[in-house]
Write a protein that holds these residues in place. Structure first.
Motif, short mmCIF file in Angstrom:
data_model
loop_
_atom_site.label_atom_id
_atom_site.label_comp_id
_atom_site.label_asym_id
_atom_site.label_seq_id
_atom_site.Cartn_x
_atom_site.Cartn_y
_atom_site.Cartn_z
N LEU A 40 0.84 -1.20 0.00
CA LEU A 40 0.00 0.00 0.00
C LEU A 40 0.87 1.25 0.00
N SER A 44 -1.18 4.90 4.12
CA SER A 44 -2.10 3.82 4.52
C SER A 44 -1.77 3.32 5.93
N ASN A 151 -5.36 -6.94 8.27
CA ASN A 151 -5.96 -6.34 7.08
C ASN A 151 -7.41 -6.02 7.41
N ASN A 215 -15.14 -6.95 0.58
CA ASN A 215 -13.85 -6.38 0.97
C ASN A 215 -13.99 -5.72 2.34
N THR A 219 -11.30 -0.59 2.24
CA THR A 219 -11.17 -0.75 0.79
C THR A 219 -12.44 -0.30 0.07
N SER A 222 -12.12 3.57 0.12
CA SER A 222 -11.04 4.13 -0.71
C SER A 222 -11.25 3.84 -2.19
N SER A 223 -11.95 2.75 -2.51
CA SER A 223 -12.21 2.40 -3.91
C SER A 223 -13.49 3.03 -4.45
#
Length: 340
Positions: A40, A44, A151, A215, A219, A222-223
């Protein structure tokens, strides 16, 4: 002649005596450089935790060990960095345990759906005897594991309807990772599981090629999946750890004191990273709600139904990692859940 020789010998001795401390001093101040790769970016949770690790190493070693953090997959994806560590071309990295399965089959244990219910269970399992036993399989493959980072839990989004119960997954075209456990799991749960690279996911959601995906919250935010997904179901169906790795070839060149400095720094960065990641996930969930996503939480009863439905998948994982390890894991989880 003898006198001249004596003078010459004395002069040489004086020169060497003067030079030796300087040479020793120069050797002392040259730090041991450690290249630490991660996927990353610097801003991050991974990047922040690598900095905590680097600062701890530099401080504990009095500047004799210096970590050079190299993010944004500049040294390649996880699999490439793993091979560089095994070959001794790179010193350290942090990456997914899932990408280690081809090297150490026991790492597939962490891919088990609904293995843990919350972060406390994950911490206790990973940091306890089971997590350490899995990590202990790495040195024979040329790697040394120092600590598990987080994660996060994976959760479902889709554009059709909320997933409140098992039946709500029926017929949903769900993008999953190109991983057999994930594919088989969601097919078993009734979804139309579609393997797709992450890089293609947003456009596939936008065009309706797939209805949903799974996810961690960070994520999803951020996506910008909230732009093309309406429903977010908190399922926590898989907990994904990261692992801090060292090249065994390089590790074996270190003194016991140097190894201890790295182990202590890894433990400190682990504690920081888990808290940071969880704080970030909480903020991400609140932000997704503020951006208009409809959020629902899967009930414990429905979680149990899904877990029961995946018995065959879990049996496959158990056969892969070995029944002894599987049974030990289940016994350890039962102990964790009953202990106060």
């Amino acid at each position: 002649m003898n006198l001249n020789r004596r003078h010459l010998a004395a002069a040489v001795a004086l020169t060497l005596a003067a030079a030796t401390p300087l040479a020793g001093f120069a050797a002392d101040i040259k730090p041991r450089l450690i290249r630490f790769g991660y996927g990353l970016n610097e801003q991050s949770n991974q990047g922040r935790a690598v900095k905590v690790f680097a600062d701890a190493v530099e401080k504990a070693s009095g500047g004799k060990m210096k970590v050079r953090a190299i993010g944004a997959a500049a040294l390649g994806p996880d699999t490439q960095m793993q091979q560089a560590l095994i070959g001794g071309a790179q010193e350290m990295m942090v990456g997914s345990t899932a990408t280690l399965v081809g090297i150490t089959k026991e790492m597939a244990l962490w891919d088990t759906p609904f293995l843990v219910n919350n972060g406390k269970e994950a911490d206790a399992l990973l940091d306890g005897p089971v997590g350490q036993k899995v990590m202990a399989k790495l040195p024979e493959k040329g790697l040394v594991g120092l600590a598990y980072w987080e994660n996060g839990f994976r959760n479902l989004t889709n554009s059709k309807h909320p997933v409140n119960k098992l039946e709500d997954l029926n017929g949903i075209k769900l993008r999953v990772m190109q991983n057999n456990v994930f594919l088989d799991s969601f097919k078993t749960l009734g979804a139309n599981a579609v393997p797709l690279p992450f890089s293609e996911l947003f456009s596939a959601l936008e065009t309706g090629t797939v209805d949903g995906q799974e996810n961690p919250f960070n994520t999803i935010l951020s996506s910008k999946f909230y732009e093309v997904q309406k429903y977010l179901s908190v399922t926590n169906h898989v907990y994904s750890p990261w692992i801090v790795l060292v090249s065994k070839k390089w590790w074996d060149t270190l003194s016991k004191d140097e190894q201890k400095i790295l182990m202590d720094a890894a433990a400190a960065s682990r504690d920081y990273e888990r808290k940071d990641t969880r704080d970030e996930a909480g903020k991400a969930l609140a932000e997704l709600k503020a951006k208009g996503m409809q959020i629902n939480e899967l009930s414990p009863a429905e979680t149990a139904r899904m877990r029961d439905k995946l018995t065959r998948i879990n049996a496959g994982v158990a056969a892969n990692v070995g029944m002894d390890l599987w049974n030990e894991t289940q016994a350890e989880l039962a102990r964790i859940r009953t202990s106060k």
